[in-house]
Design a protein around this motif. Structure first.
Motif, short mmCIF file in Angstrom:
data_model
loop_
_atom_site.label_atom_id
_atom_site.label_comp_id
_atom_site.label_asym_id
_atom_site.label_seq_id
_atom_site.Cartn_x
_atom_site.Cartn_y
_atom_site.Cartn_z
N GLY A 22 -72.97 39.74 45.11
CA GLY A 22 -71.54 39.99 44.97
C GLY A 22 -71.18 40.87 43.79
N HIS A 50 -70.12 39.61 51.97
CA HIS A 50 -68.85 40.32 51.77
C HIS A 50 -67.85 39.44 51.01
CE1 HIS A 50 -69.48 44.08 53.77
NE2 HIS A 50 -69.97 43.49 54.85
N GLN A 51 -67.86 38.17 51.31
CA GLN A 51 -66.96 37.25 50.61
C GLN A 51 -67.32 37.17 49.13
OE1 GLN A 51 -67.16 33.18 51.91
NE2 GLN A 51 -65.11 32.72 51.13
N ALA A 52 -68.61 37.16 48.82
CA ALA A 52 -69.05 37.13 47.41
C ALA A 52 -68.60 38.39 46.69
CB ALA A 52 -70.56 36.97 47.34
N LYS A 53 -68.70 39.54 47.36
CA LYS A 53 -68.24 40.80 46.76
C LYS A 53 -66.73 40.78 46.55
CE LYS A 53 -71.98 43.72 48.37
NZ LYS A 53 -72.37 44.88 49.16
N GLU A 56 -65.92 38.55 43.57
CA GLU A 56 -66.28 39.22 42.31
C GLU A 56 -65.25 40.30 41.97
OE1 GLU A 56 -68.04 39.86 38.84
OE2 GLU A 56 -68.56 38.25 40.22
#
Length: 125
Positions: A22, A50-53, A56
């Protein structure tokens, strides 16, 4: 690609790997690549990466906003007068560093300080 990180990327939890994936700017490019490869090997859903990115990016935006709204307080002058005055007088890049409120306050303090010095000088004549 060798995994010479401590602890090794392969032994980290999926949550830790998602944290690495992320935030590619905060990590060594090799660590990022190894983490994303390990996530694919573990068959982690691409949506989680994608959720982690996204999370962040939201954290980074929050830090930028927090920095922009940071201001001088009365406690800065009470407990660190010298350091605060030195920062106000000699620091020229607060706005460039993202401290927008402090930069505005700095301009006002400099004008006030100029008038105080000018007034003191006129009284001493």
């Amino acid at each position: 690609m060798t995994d010479d990180f401590r602890p090794p990327i392969k032994t980290r939890t999926t949550k830790e790997l998602l944290a690495i994936a992320g935030a590619p700017k905060k990590w060594n490019p090799r660590a990022y690549k190894l983490a994303t490869n390990e996530l694919h090997l573990r068959k982690v859903d691409f949506k989680l990466i994608h959720q982690a990115k996204y999370i962040e990016k939201k954290k980074e935006n929050l830090e930028v906003l927090k920095k922009a709204k940071e201001s001088y307080s009365i406690f800065d002058f009470l407990f660190n007068l010298g350091g605060t005055l030195i920062e106000i007088i000699f620091s020229w890049n607060l706005e460039k560093e993202g401290y927008l409120t402090k930069a505005q306050q700095q301009k006002k303090f400099r004008i006030l300080l100029f008038f105080i010095i000018a007034f003191a000088y006129l009284l001493s004549i």
